[in-house]
Design a protein around this motif. Structure first.
Motif, mmCIF file in Angstrom:
data_model
loop_
_atom_site.group_PDB
_atom_site.id
_atom_site.type_symbol
_atom_site.label_atom_id
_atom_site.label_comp_id
_atom_site.label_asym_id
_atom_site.label_seq_id
_atom_site.Cartn_x
_atom_site.Cartn_y
_atom_site.Cartn_z
ATOM 1 N N ASP A 102 -3.917 6.944 -6.238
ATOM 2 C CA ASP A 102 -3.885 7.946 -4.590
ATOM 3 C C ASP A 102 -4.233 7.097 -3.680
ATOM 4 O O ASP A 102 -5.629 6.178 -3.803
ATOM 5 N N GLY A 103 -3.265 7.113 -3.325
ATOM 6 C CA GLY A 103 -3.216 5.681 -1.692
ATOM 7 C C GLY A 103 -2.746 5.337 -1.159
ATOM 8 O O GLY A 103 -1.196 5.610 -1.092
ATOM 9 N N GLU A 104 -2.140 3.961 -0.679
ATOM 10 C CA GLU A 104 -1.229 3.310 0.566
ATOM 11 C C GLU A 104 0.110 2.632 -1.025
ATOM 12 O O GLU A 104 -0.305 2.176 -1.965
ATOM 13 N N PHE A 105 1.571 2.948 -0.099
ATOM 14 C CA PHE A 105 2.433 2.552 -0.641
ATOM 15 C C PHE A 105 3.066 1.755 -0.156
ATOM 16 O O PHE A 105 3.093 1.273 1.190
ATOM 17 N N ARG A 106 3.846 0.683 -1.134
ATOM 18 C CA ARG A 106 5.180 0.246 0.635
ATOM 19 C C ARG A 106 6.376 -0.333 -0.437
ATOM 20 O O ARG A 106 6.003 -1.476 -1.453
ATOM 21 N N ASP A 107 7.575 0.504 -0.114
ATOM 22 C CA ASP A 107 8.418 -0.333 -0.631
ATOM 23 C C ASP A 107 8.237 -0.165 -2.239
ATOM 24 O O ASP A 107 9.033 -0.741 -2.872
ATOM 25 N N ASN A 108 7.802 0.702 -2.595
ATOM 26 C CA ASN A 108 8.041 1.352 -3.377
ATOM 27 C C ASN A 108 6.944 0.928 -5.056
ATOM 28 O O ASN A 108 6.862 0.736 -5.573
ATOM 29 N N ILE A 109 6.074 0.281 -4.148
ATOM 30 C CA ILE A 109 4.678 -0.219 -5.375
ATOM 31 C C ILE A 109 3.841 -0.499 -4.316
ATOM 32 O O ILE A 109 3.071 -0.129 -3.233
ATOM 33 N N VAL A 110 2.769 -0.498 -5.312
ATOM 34 C CA VAL A 110 0.813 0.596 -5.020
ATOM 35 C C VAL A 110 0.684 -0.839 -4.179
ATOM 36 O O VAL A 110 -0.292 -2.478 -5.405
ATOM 37 N N THR A 111 0.182 -1.038 -2.849
ATOM 38 C CA THR A 111 0.412 -1.832 -1.696
ATOM 39 C C THR A 111 -0.368 -1.533 -1.015
ATOM 40 O O THR A 111 -0.401 -0.583 -0.275
ATOM 41 N N GLY A 112 -2.020 -1.821 -0.539
ATOM 42 C CA GLY A 112 -3.111 -0.900 0.422
ATOM 43 C C GLY A 112 -3.811 -0.836 0.165
ATOM 44 O O GLY A 112 -4.460 -1.584 -1.306
ATOM 45 N N ILE A 113 -4.885 0.399 0.390
ATOM 46 C CA ILE A 113 -6.759 1.020 0.012
ATOM 47 C C ILE A 113 -5.405 2.040 -0.604
ATOM 48 O O ILE A 113 -5.243 2.396 -0.692
#
Length: 208
Positions: A157-168
């Protein structure tokens, strides 16, 4: 020409129109049979596909819905020859607004589109992998905030970037462990807290 009639276009085109005419213009209900094997049946305005109708393409694809000046525009359903089905709101021949896509292998997307791409809030179900994503899309990518359920039972449950789990975000692992903090490329990276299922916990910095 006024009323119902049939018009055969000269070679090399060879298209055939059958339907209504109004003051020498194609107007109202009619059918075009094109030389390449495609055909259209429905409403026309001044010789152009406009209104509700069905277009059968030479490759076997078929669209049923609204048209504006020969472009898919409004509500419609596109059935691909491979079995995929795309249905929803169209503009300038592309999905724009809310719509769904059913893949022949059982995968399913329901949500928002922009210029033919998944864009905005949506839900994607991967039937083959038994995985599900609910959240933000950007240009067909999971991008922004979302919830992803993995086939092994993990839930992110959180942030994604370009299909990848990245962020908080927060990851609930299938073994009841929980990590909350920063992620990079799918792994804890940066500041975060890890809660082990036996009651232990670690607060600090992680590096993938």
């Amino acid at each position: 020409r006024h009323g119902n009639g049939r018009f055969v276009y000269a070679k090399p085109f060879g298209d055939v129109y059958s339907g209504n005419w109004h003051h020498d213009l194609i107007e109202g209900k009619g059918r075009f049979n094109y030389a390449n094997g495609s055909w259209y049946q429905g409403m026309l305005h001044q010789g152009v596909i406009h209104g509700h109708g069905k277009f059968h393409y030479s490759n076997g694809d078929e669209y049923v819905g609204e048209w504006v000046h020969h472009s898919k525009c409004g509500q419609g359903k596109l059935i691909f020859c491979n079995g995929d089905v795309q249905e929803g709101s169209w503009k300038d021949d592309l999905m724009n607004g809310h719509g769904s896509y059913d893949y022949r292998d059982g995968d399913h997307y329901n949500g928002y589109w922009k210029d033919g791409h998944k864009h905005g809030k949506g839900t994607f179900i991967n039937k083959n992998k038994n995985e599900k994503y609910i959240g933000d899309f950007y240009n067909d990518y999971m991008h922004g905030y979302g919830i992803f359920t993995f086939n092994n039972g993990d839930i992110y449950d959180g942030e994604f970037r370009d299909n990848i789990v990245t962020g908080i975000g927060l990851m609930k692992y299938f073994n009841q462990d929980v990590y909350e903090g920063h992620f990079l490329d799918g792994y804890p990276d940066g500041d975060g807290t890890y809660y082990y299922h036996d009651g232990d916990s670690y607060v600090g910095t992680w590096k993938h």
